[in-house]
Design a protein around this motif. Sequence first.
Motif: not given
Length: 301
Positions: A23-32, A60-62, A125-133
């Motif tokens: 995930t860290a390698a393939q995405f620019d702005r991931p969030a957990l 981290l996104l809540h 808003t935060h331009q996340f391109d991946a969200a880890l669930g």
Amino acid sequence: MRSYKLNHVRQLESEAIFVLRETAAQFDRPALLFSGGKDSIVMAHLARKAFHPARIPFMLLHVDTGHNFPETIEFRDRFVKEIGASLVVAYVQDSIDKGRVVEEQGIHASRNKLQTVTLLDAIETHQFDAALGGGRRDEEKARAKERFFSHRNDFGEWDPKGQRPELWNLFNGRHHHGEHFRVFPLSNWTEMDVWQYIKHEAIDLPSLYFSHRREVVDRHGSLLAVSDVVRVQPDETSEERTVRFRTIGDMTCTGGVDSAATSLDDIIAEVAAARETERGTRSDDKRSESAMEDRKKEGYF
């Protein structure tokens, strides 16, 4: 047998760490996605191990419904401070105030479904391109249809029939502008695996997971904690019972279970004997046979 269980959990740990690094390698702005629940805590723990000695490369996104257990919010803030992570909180109340969603009314009202709009707005808003669930395939039948990398279109929608193959653990994270992915490092874990890992790693958890005395009301089979957002109705009677919570989401729909489990060993034994999934205590999942899948198609976790 104990050695087998430990090796099994270590294999799951290795797989999850691989997914986190991909995930860290393939995405620019991931969030957990971090709720303060056990699965998101385990994910954050795995992320720390995956990138040690560096800091977690995810924000981290809540998504806060405003109806969380106070114990969960206290733990969330303390945990984030301890690991030195950056936390973004998206409030469902803000979505209500802006007219983005309309709050449900009545005794069975819940803000859980409203989280979808709040989450998608936060991602944009935060331009996340991946969200880890922290979704696992044993939780609910709709979860079992997910890939590790689950594509969402530019409306945040999920197409269960159009998912990309993941042969040999080759993950395809290519996406167009405005699209994003949901990533599930714990896909192959079960509730039992999570608890065994928590015990082995001595991971700290909110007190709600352990047996305690609490005033509850039995509302259609769900033991809801009496609070400012769960009020006892004229035709209901509350009582103090010894309970714990298998999930710790929104107070309006998260039911407790009668339990005397005060330790991790007690919980592991209890989970081993359980005949209902942990989400069986969530009243919002019982609204229809396809409640979870319908929400996921709309952009839910």
